[in-house]
Write a protein that holds these residues in place. Structure first.
Motif, PDB file in Angstrom:
ATOM      1  N   THR A  48      -4.884   9.714   2.415  1.00 27.32           N
ATOM      2  CA  THR A  48      -4.654   8.419   1.757  1.00 27.32           C
ATOM      3  C   THR A  48      -3.400   7.754   2.301  1.00 27.32           C
TER       4      THR A  48
ATOM      5  N   ARG B 178      -1.263  -1.234   5.897  1.00 29.09           N
ATOM      6  CA  ARG B 178      -0.006  -1.988   6.001  1.00 29.09           C
ATOM      7  C   ARG B 178       0.120  -2.653   7.366  1.00 29.09           C
TER       8      ARG B 178
ATOM      9  N   VAL C 130       1.957   8.923  -2.767  1.00 28.29           N
ATOM     10  CA  VAL C 130       0.558   9.261  -2.524  1.00 28.29           C
ATOM     11  C   VAL C 130       0.407  10.779  -2.552  1.00 28.29           C
TER      12      VAL C 130
ATOM     13  N   ASN D  25      -3.292   4.144   4.070  1.00 24.42           N
ATOM     14  CA  ASN D  25      -2.407   3.090   3.577  1.00 24.42           C
ATOM     15  C   ASN D  25      -1.447   2.598   4.658  1.00 24.42           C
TER      16      ASN D  25
ATOM     17  N   THR E 279       2.727   4.767   0.343  1.00 20.79           N
ATOM     18  CA  THR E 279       2.746   5.865   1.316  1.00 20.79           C
ATOM     19  C   THR E 279       3.824   6.850   0.899  1.00 20.79           C
TER      20      THR E 279
ATOM     21  N   VAL F 105     -11.310  -2.365   0.513  1.00 20.89           N
ATOM     22  CA  VAL F 105     -10.041  -2.126  -0.201  1.00 20.89           C
ATOM     23  C   VAL F 105     -10.102  -2.696  -1.611  1.00 20.89           C
TER      24      VAL F 105
ATOM     25  N   GLU G 127      -5.937   1.502  -8.203  1.00 24.94           N
ATOM     26  CA  GLU G 127      -4.498   1.280  -8.030  1.00 24.94           C
ATOM     27  C   GLU G 127      -4.119  -0.161  -8.345  1.00 24.94           C
TER      28      GLU G 127
ATOM     29  N   HIS H 213      -9.099   0.900  -3.372  1.00 26.01           N
ATOM     30  CA  HIS H 213      -7.839   0.628  -4.066  1.00 26.01           C
ATOM     31  C   HIS H 213      -8.008  -0.107  -5.394  1.00 26.01           C
TER      32      HIS H 213
ATOM     33  N   PHE I 250       0.853  -1.178   0.000  1.00 24.11           N
ATOM     34  CA  PHE I 250       0.000   0.000   0.000  1.00 24.11           C
ATOM     35  C   PHE I 250       0.894   1.235   0.000  1.00 24.11           C
TER      36      PHE I 250
END
Length: 172
Positions: A62, A70, A57, A66, A53, A117, A125, A122, A51
């Motif tokens: 966000t 994690r 991002v 994330n 970071t 998620v 992504e 997500h 995820f």
């Protein structure tokens, strides 16, 4: 077996580790098991979805979400086939002699967060990473294997032609 499978599919798809039937573990056992799984993943260099970071991002909210996700890895999920009517609404549960485990209750399972998620926050992504990184890596591997395979085939044909010409010169 799990490590080898995750390592093999990790270069082809997004891997998000999940502990199934996590309700069979005590809270302490679950914490220790999660730590052990993440240590094994790190030790064996298993590629999992990381995820993003920090600089990856755009906004702090966000990045914060994330970071929280994690920390939840691997997700602890509980499945069920039973639905009870509780306060006039259906609730998915797993029933035990001592009580029930609610699948969508964040205190009992990470299932609801995992679903959010994968299907909401997500999904873009994950789709972009699959197409832009994983598929392109796969495609590059296949194309380079085809070039290598074609070069080997050309070399084999060349060897065969050289062998035929040697046979002709011996026969003459």
């Amino acid at each position: 077996i799990d490590i080898e499978l995750m390592r093999r599919v990790g270069s082809r798809t997004n891997v998000i580790p999940v502990i199934g039937r996590s309700d069979s573990l005590t809270p302490r056992e679950l914490v220790l098991f999660k730590q052990r799984i993440m240590n094994d993943i790190a030790f064996h260099n298993v590629p999992i979805y990381d995820f993003p970071t920090g600089e990856d991002v755009d906004d702090d909210e966000t990045a914060e979400e994330n970071t929280e996700l994690r920390m939840m890895l691997p997700f602890a999920a509980v499945g069920c086939e039973e639905v009870l009517n509780q306060d006039g609404r259906p609730v998915r549960v797993r029933t035990y002699p001592w009580g029930v485990v609610q699948v969508d209750n964040d205190e009992h399972s990470d299932f609801d967060r995992l679903r959010y998620v994968l299907l909401n926050s997500h999904i873009g992504e994950l789709r972009d990473r699959t197409q832009d990184q994983l598929y392109e890596l796969y495609r590059t591997e296949k194309l380079s294997n085809n070039v290598t395979g074609a070069a080997a085939a050309v070399a084999e044909v060349a060897q065969g032609v050289a062998g035929l010409s040697m046979q002709r010169s011996v026969a003459v």
